[in-house]
Design a protein around this motif. Sequence first.
Motif: not given
Length: 384
Positions: A235-258
Amino acid sequence: MDLEQLFSQYKEETIQGRYITLVSIEPLLQKLNTNNQLQIIGKSVLGKSIYSYEIGEGKTKIFLWSQMHGNESTTTKALFDFLNVLQSGSQLAQQLLNTFTFCSIPMLNPDGATLYTRENANKVDLNRDSQALTQPESKVLREVFESFKPDYCFNLHDQRTIFGVSDTGKPATLSFLAPSYNEEREVNESRLKAINLIASINEELQKYLPNQIGRFDDSFNINCIGDTFQYLGVPTLLFEAGHFANDYQREETRKYVFMALISSFTILSENDIVSNGINKYLNIPQNKVVFYDLMYKNIKINYDGIEIITNFAAQYKEELIENQICFNAYVSQIGDLENYFGHFEYDAEGALYKDDFDSIPKLNQKADFYLDNNIKFVNGMIKI
């Protein structure tokens, strides 16, 4: 469990932004290496070390890898946040370490990470090399898969800012996929486990990220590593971290991946997985290419002496300049932008366009221009 608080407590503050290289993470790996959990498992094309980090004593084996594509670093940051939890000595850490044995490769493609490219140093996309195994990094991944014998695989990636949650106008901040194992995209026991787990993760994360979770396209390609591992019965899961508003450094997205990682393993450890989750999984809206970074509407242009109203859009190119990722905006579309959205939108209300070269925008030129209402745009944004 308060996932927001947990993230704040265990976020690895020493790494941030988009440019995460082997130099960035080696000190962290050494710090986490409290009991010989760290191994060098191979070398990249250019001779950089590829590390694995193994921790836990549980019978369920979890295999995670990040930065298979060198310019996809968000999940690497989140993986270190998660490893901090496992090293914390907390009740949650003990629960997870007693249930699972985790084997992670935080950076599979260190050459691509340094160059900030999707491909490795031989310009090969490692996620299209799972069958031919022409590259040393691909061979390392396959060797660990075969020796570790995981019960679940987590294939951690970033996706571009162009993806939205169907036609909702919301960016796809996170997307998930249970990859297909055959051309017919059938669901067997192995794929169903991944589907049910994703359905459970989505239910939990909707509390924190409502309507910003998508489902990635499940077209089958045996050359992709997730499809290969699913085909091999894991069983394999693909995670794709994308865009959150005004978060081009992806620090908010990082939180949601965590949050997604924590949710995955608490759900599995507590056996709190939805059953018959196919419909819930399919009800996650599919990713759709509906976004530009910058959109300008109702622009007046002078075209061969005729004034017309049009629209145009610009997209950032992420360019590595002196060890910094620069977001440089270039015109990418001109004309009808119906059914598309911009992460930044500006309505010119008929103001006349001009730039330093012409009176009309041109594809692939820098998004530097003026409007006759005395507004100047530099690199796509209003110059104040």
